[in-house]
Design an enzyme around this catalytic site. Structure first.
Site, PDB file in Angstrom:
ATOM      1  N   ASN A  92      -2.065  -6.351  -1.798  1.00  0.00           N
ATOM      2  CA  ASN A  92      -3.369  -6.879  -1.349  1.00  0.00           C
ATOM      3  C   ASN A  92      -4.468  -5.879  -1.667  1.00  0.00           C
ATOM      4  O   ASN A  92      -4.255  -4.680  -1.566  1.00  0.00           O
ATOM      5  CB  ASN A  92      -3.331  -7.168   0.152  1.00  0.00           C
ATOM      6  CG  ASN A  92      -3.266  -5.903   0.970  1.00  0.00           C
ATOM      7  OD1 ASN A  92      -2.423  -5.055   0.714  1.00  0.00           O
ATOM      8  ND2 ASN A  92      -4.135  -5.755   1.923  1.00  0.00           N
ATOM      9  N   LYS A 132       1.317   3.435  -9.102  1.00  0.00           N
ATOM     10  CA  LYS A 132       2.330   2.359  -9.119  1.00  0.00           C
ATOM     11  C   LYS A 132       1.793   1.121  -8.420  1.00  0.00           C
ATOM     12  O   LYS A 132       1.468   1.139  -7.236  1.00  0.00           O
ATOM     13  CB  LYS A 132       3.612   2.807  -8.424  1.00  0.00           C
ATOM     14  CG  LYS A 132       4.664   1.693  -8.394  1.00  0.00           C
ATOM     15  CD  LYS A 132       5.703   1.935  -7.336  1.00  0.00           C
ATOM     16  CE  LYS A 132       6.559   0.729  -7.003  1.00  0.00           C
ATOM     17  NZ  LYS A 132       5.905  -0.560  -6.895  1.00  0.00           N
ATOM     18  N   GLU A 158      -1.460   5.302   4.487  1.00  0.00           N
ATOM     19  CA  GLU A 158      -2.324   4.273   5.086  1.00  0.00           C
ATOM     20  C   GLU A 158      -1.420   3.082   5.380  1.00  0.00           C
ATOM     21  O   GLU A 158      -0.959   2.414   4.447  1.00  0.00           O
ATOM     22  CB  GLU A 158      -3.425   3.843   4.100  1.00  0.00           C
ATOM     23  CG  GLU A 158      -4.457   4.903   3.816  1.00  0.00           C
ATOM     24  CD  GLU A 158      -5.353   5.195   5.003  1.00  0.00           C
ATOM     25  OE1 GLU A 158      -5.386   4.391   5.949  1.00  0.00           O
ATOM     26  OE2 GLU A 158      -6.006   6.242   4.977  1.00  0.00           O
ATOM     27  N   CYS A 177      -5.037  -5.071   6.226  1.00  0.00           N
ATOM     28  CA  CYS A 177      -4.472  -4.093   7.159  1.00  0.00           C
ATOM     29  C   CYS A 177      -5.306  -4.006   8.432  1.00  0.00           C
ATOM     30  O   CYS A 177      -4.793  -3.690   9.490  1.00  0.00           O
ATOM     31  CB  CYS A 177      -4.361  -2.735   6.489  1.00  0.00           C
ATOM     32  SG  CYS A 177      -5.901  -2.203   5.769  1.00  0.00           S
ATOM     33  N   GLU A 210       3.140  -6.699  13.430  1.00  0.00           N
ATOM     34  CA  GLU A 210       2.129  -6.915  12.392  1.00  0.00           C
ATOM     35  C   GLU A 210       2.599  -8.071  11.512  1.00  0.00           C
ATOM     36  O   GLU A 210       3.690  -8.039  10.953  1.00  0.00           O
ATOM     37  CB  GLU A 210       1.947  -5.679  11.505  1.00  0.00           C
ATOM     38  CG  GLU A 210       0.813  -5.920  10.524  1.00  0.00           C
ATOM     39  CD  GLU A 210       0.720  -4.933   9.375  1.00  0.00           C
ATOM     40  OE1 GLU A 210       1.757  -4.435   8.923  1.00  0.00           O
ATOM     41  OE2 GLU A 210      -0.411  -4.707   8.918  1.00  0.00           O
TER      42      GLU A 210
HETATM   43  P1  NDP Z   1       5.412  -2.231   1.296  1.00  0.00           P
HETATM   44  O1  NDP Z   1       5.462  -1.029   2.147  1.00  0.00           O
HETATM   45  O2  NDP Z   1       6.589  -3.122   1.237  1.00  0.00           O
HETATM   46  O3  NDP Z   1       5.108  -1.836  -0.238  1.00  0.00           O
HETATM   47  C1  NDP Z   1       4.026  -1.021  -0.601  1.00  0.00           C
HETATM   48  C2  NDP Z   1       4.333  -0.307  -1.903  1.00  0.00           C
HETATM   49  O4  NDP Z   1       5.421   0.603  -1.714  1.00  0.00           O
HETATM   50  C3  NDP Z   1       4.750  -1.246  -3.029  1.00  0.00           C
HETATM   51  O5  NDP Z   1       4.187  -0.805  -4.254  1.00  0.00           O
HETATM   52  C4  NDP Z   1       6.252  -1.084  -3.026  1.00  0.00           C
HETATM   53  O6  NDP Z   1       6.848  -1.410  -4.249  1.00  0.00           O
HETATM   54  C5  NDP Z   1       6.384   0.398  -2.736  1.00  0.00           C
HETATM   55  N1  NDP Z   1       7.728   0.783  -2.291  1.00  0.00           N
HETATM   56  C6  NDP Z   1       8.680   0.009  -1.699  1.00  0.00           C
HETATM   57  N2  NDP Z   1       9.789   0.758  -1.436  1.00  0.00           N
HETATM   58  C7  NDP Z   1       9.521   2.009  -1.863  1.00  0.00           C
HETATM   59  C8  NDP Z   1      10.261   3.242  -1.859  1.00  0.00           C
HETATM   60  N3  NDP Z   1      11.508   3.311  -1.371  1.00  0.00           N
HETATM   61  N4  NDP Z   1       9.680   4.342  -2.359  1.00  0.00           N
HETATM   62  C9  NDP Z   1       8.417   4.290  -2.843  1.00  0.00           C
HETATM   63  N5  NDP Z   1       7.676   3.157  -2.901  1.00  0.00           N
HETATM   64  C10 NDP Z   1       8.216   2.029  -2.408  1.00  0.00           C
HETATM   65  O7  NDP Z   1       4.112  -3.016   1.762  1.00  0.00           O
HETATM   66  P2  NDP Z   1       3.676  -4.498   1.392  1.00  0.00           P
HETATM   67  O8  NDP Z   1       3.612  -4.655  -0.082  1.00  0.00           O
HETATM   68  O9  NDP Z   1       4.466  -5.458   2.182  1.00  0.00           O
HETATM   69  O10 NDP Z   1       2.153  -4.452   1.924  1.00  0.00           O
HETATM   70  C11 NDP Z   1       1.784  -4.762   3.200  1.00  0.00           C
HETATM   71  C12 NDP Z   1       1.647  -3.526   4.077  1.00  0.00           C
HETATM   72  O11 NDP Z   1       0.609  -2.683   3.601  1.00  0.00           O
HETATM   73  C13 NDP Z   1       1.245  -3.915   5.479  1.00  0.00           C
HETATM   74  O12 NDP Z   1       1.957  -3.200   6.448  1.00  0.00           O
HETATM   75  C14 NDP Z   1      -0.227  -3.526   5.536  1.00  0.00           C
HETATM   76  O13 NDP Z   1      -0.736  -3.318   6.796  1.00  0.00           O
HETATM   77  C15 NDP Z   1      -0.255  -2.316   4.681  1.00  0.00           C
HETATM   78  N6  NDP Z   1      -1.624  -2.044   4.241  1.00  0.00           N
HETATM   79  C16 NDP Z   1      -2.307  -0.979   4.781  1.00  0.00           C
HETATM   80  C17 NDP Z   1      -3.617  -0.708   4.419  1.00  0.00           C
HETATM   81  C18 NDP Z   1      -4.353   0.486   4.944  1.00  0.00           C
HETATM   82  O14 NDP Z   1      -5.285   0.940   4.274  1.00  0.00           O
HETATM   83  N7  NDP Z   1      -4.020   1.035   6.083  1.00  0.00           N
HETATM   84  C19 NDP Z   1      -4.333  -1.578   3.489  1.00  0.00           C
HETATM   85  C20 NDP Z   1      -3.536  -2.664   2.993  1.00  0.00           C
HETATM   86  C21 NDP Z   1      -2.229  -2.868   3.371  1.00  0.00           C
HETATM   87  P3  NDP Z   1       7.498  -2.881  -4.433  1.00  0.00           P
HETATM   88  O15 NDP Z   1       6.380  -3.840  -4.287  1.00  0.00           O
HETATM   89  O16 NDP Z   1       8.068  -2.813  -5.775  1.00  0.00           O
HETATM   90  O17 NDP Z   1       8.543  -3.015  -3.348  1.00  0.00           O
END
Ligand code: NDP
Length: 493
Positions: A153, A176, A251, A285, A385
């Site tokens: 997002n 990434k 974050e 978020c 959440e």
């Molecule tokens: P995830 O934590 O599932 O994924 C975020 C990123 O981490 C993706 O690029 C994902 O890759 C990567 N990732 C997954 N597993 C690993 C690993 N083992 N090591 C390193 N990287 C990894 O989040 P979502 O995509 O579901 O996003 C939603 C979340 O993000 C919500 O909790 C939301 O609140 C938070 N968010 C926070 C914000 C803030 O500024 N505080 C702003 C926006 C969102 P892949 O997609 O390939 O799994």
């Protein structure tokens, strides 16, 4: 693989295939729209090594801060010029409505300009040591290779608050994109290429978290990790970083309260609550997903919110008239559905929504939903959440009750307070545990204002000068200005 557009990773100044490919889904049709490259372990390591070579190269390390700033200004201009293309891709890949994605690319360019302007304002300091002959000062040096990981997002924006300060400070970066919607960032890599950064300074890849993300965050050449995503992934990343001891900022998610006192004029604040939870279909978020309302105005506020929610125009996210689109992934909509059902089973009252809209079978749409949870304060919709369009309403009588409810979560990203009582507003600002608090407004941001959370909502801040310094490390310099010989250490008195 049909006639789908094929995207590539951008490593060391070249567009390259991944070790495998995967299909990206358009959530508004439920169908494949593009083929994406998955960076495997070797590709990811190659990107980090390229970033490390670039970090040490004269081509990058020898640039003045002003010259680095100019490259970022150029990138910001390219972002603004290509806003329509980038926004269209983001809308197709994530389902976010075009009017939001276009607006967001526009202000992402402003963020990049802000960081560009800070590149030559990173100052050291003079230290007034208690020795006349010693001149001591502190230099700020770039920390090294940055691994930046963003979710699906608002990804251009979430990337910019990482690469902006990182490049301004003189770091190099491997960014990434999420496997769930990597299109916008891989397209953006073309602009990085056009802006003229030396090869390896700015790499953009996508791949699966467990492989690509894991290698990226544990690689010995990575000095700094900047992550946005969920708390579960954050814990995994912190474990990965035990390998390289990289300085890490996180974050994470939120369960932000919006607190409405009965002294407010409901006409002037209602849009703040609606934007806080139904903007981006709740996939934000800082979504204000818990509405805490003082008892006297509860029924009226719920009635007005219901009418507003039912009036939102649902449709094709690519149509500029559409106000509300689908959720980005199937996993998201499944979770929303499950939690709404369990909350209703536990006693929450469904005010509106609670289902997929008619006519959208097989697509990832879910109606704007309001649940009255006044009698079930521990319903799943109140505690988890959701990252979806579900507003849980709770009722309070006193200010102390409102504070206790607001703080009854491990998250602490944002909070909103609506009141016309100035003294009360200040008391609430002090009492609510969150990294951001909005008073009589909601969901506004600026590059100048730090952004980040308390508790499970994360570590560190993005935005503001502080965030640029967070990509530097301090070097303390000691200079002896005396011509006298250094005293013999064994004959000192
Ligand atoms: P995830 O934590 O599932 O994924 C975020 C990123 O981490 C993706 O690029 C994902 O890759 C990567 N990732 C997954 N597993 C690993 C690993 N083992 N090591 C390193 N990287 C990894 O989040 P979502 O995509 O579901 O996003 C939603 C979340 O993000 C919500 O909790 C939301 O609140 C938070 N968010 C926070 C914000 C803030 O500024 N505080 C702003 C926006 C969102 P892949 O997609 O390939 O799994």
């Amino acid at each position: 693989m049909g006639d789908f557009p094929v995207f590539r990773n951008y490593i060391d100044g070249s567009f390259v295939e991944g070790s495998s490919t995967f299909e990206s889904i358009n959530p508004s049709t439920g169908e494949t729209w593009a083929i994406m490259p998955a960076a495997g372990a070797a590709d990811t390591a190659r990107a980090v090594e390229a970033a490390n070579r670039a970090f040490l190269s004269r081509e990058w390390a020898g640039l003045t801060p002003t010259a680095r700033g100019k490259l970022l200004y150029r990138l910001a201009d390219l972002l603004a010029e290509n806003a329509q293309d980038l926004a269209e891709i983001e809308t197709i890949d994530t389902g976010k409505i075009i009017r939001e994605t276009k607006g967001q690319v526009g202000y992402t360019a402003d963020y990049v300009r802000y960081f560009a302007g800070l590149a030559d304002k990173i100052e050291g300091s003079h230290l007034p040591i208690d020795k006349e002959e010693l001149e001591v000062y502190l230099r700020r040096e770039p920390i090294g290779v940055v691994a930046a990981i963003v979710p699906w997002n608002s990804q251009l924006f979430l990337a910019a608050v990482k690469f902006g300060p990182a490049l301004a400070a003189g770091c190099t970066i491997v960014l990434k994109a999420s496997e769930d919607a990597p299109g916008p960032l891989l397209k953006f890599a073309e602009l990085v290429d056009e802006a003229g950064f030396p090869p390896g300074v700015f790499n953009v890849i996508t791949g699966f978290g467990e492989e690509c993300g894991q290698v990226l965050t544990s690689h010995p050449d990575v000095a700094r990790i900047a992550f946005t995503g969920g708390p579960g992934t954050a814990r995994q990343i912190v474990q990965n970083s035990a390998e390289n001891l990289a300085y890490t900022t996180l974050e994470l998610g939120g369960k932000s309260p919006v607190i409405v006192f009965d002294d407010v004029n409901l006409d002037s604040m209602i849009n703040g609550v609606v934007a806080g939870i139904f903007g981006a279909a709740g996939q934000s978020c800082v979504a204000g997903s818990r509405l805490l309302v003082q008892r006297r105005v509860k029924d009226e506020l719920i009635g007005r919110l219901k009418a507003k929610a039912e009036d939102i125009l649902i449709g094709d996210p690519s149509d500029p008239a559409t106000e509300y689109g689908p959720l980005a992934t199937k996993a998201q909509i499944d979770k929303v559905e499950r939690v709404v059902e369990s909350s209703i089973a536990a006693g929450a009252i469904l005010i509106t929504g609670g289902a997929r809209p008619e006519g959208y079978q097989g697509k990832q749409y879910y109606l704007p939903t309001i649940l009255d949870c006044s009698n079930v304060k521990d319903a799943d919709s109140v505690t988890e959440e959701l990252f979806g369009p579900v507003l849980s309403v709770l009722t309070f009588d006193t200010e102390d009750e409102a504070i206790a409810m607001a703080n009854s979560t491990n998250f602490g990203l944002a909070g909103g307070v609506f009141t016309n009582n100035l003294a009360r507003a200040h008391r609430m600002i002090r009492a609510v545990r969150s990294g951001i608090i909005w008073v009589n407004t909601y969901r506004v941001v600026s590059p100048i204002a730090p952004f980040g959370g308390f508790g499970e909502s994360g570590l560190g801040r993005e935005g503001g000068m502080e965030s640029v310094l967070d990509y530097t490390r301090a070097k303390t310099v000691w200079i002896n200005t005396s011509d006298a010989p250094i005293p013999d250490p064994f004959k000192m008195r």
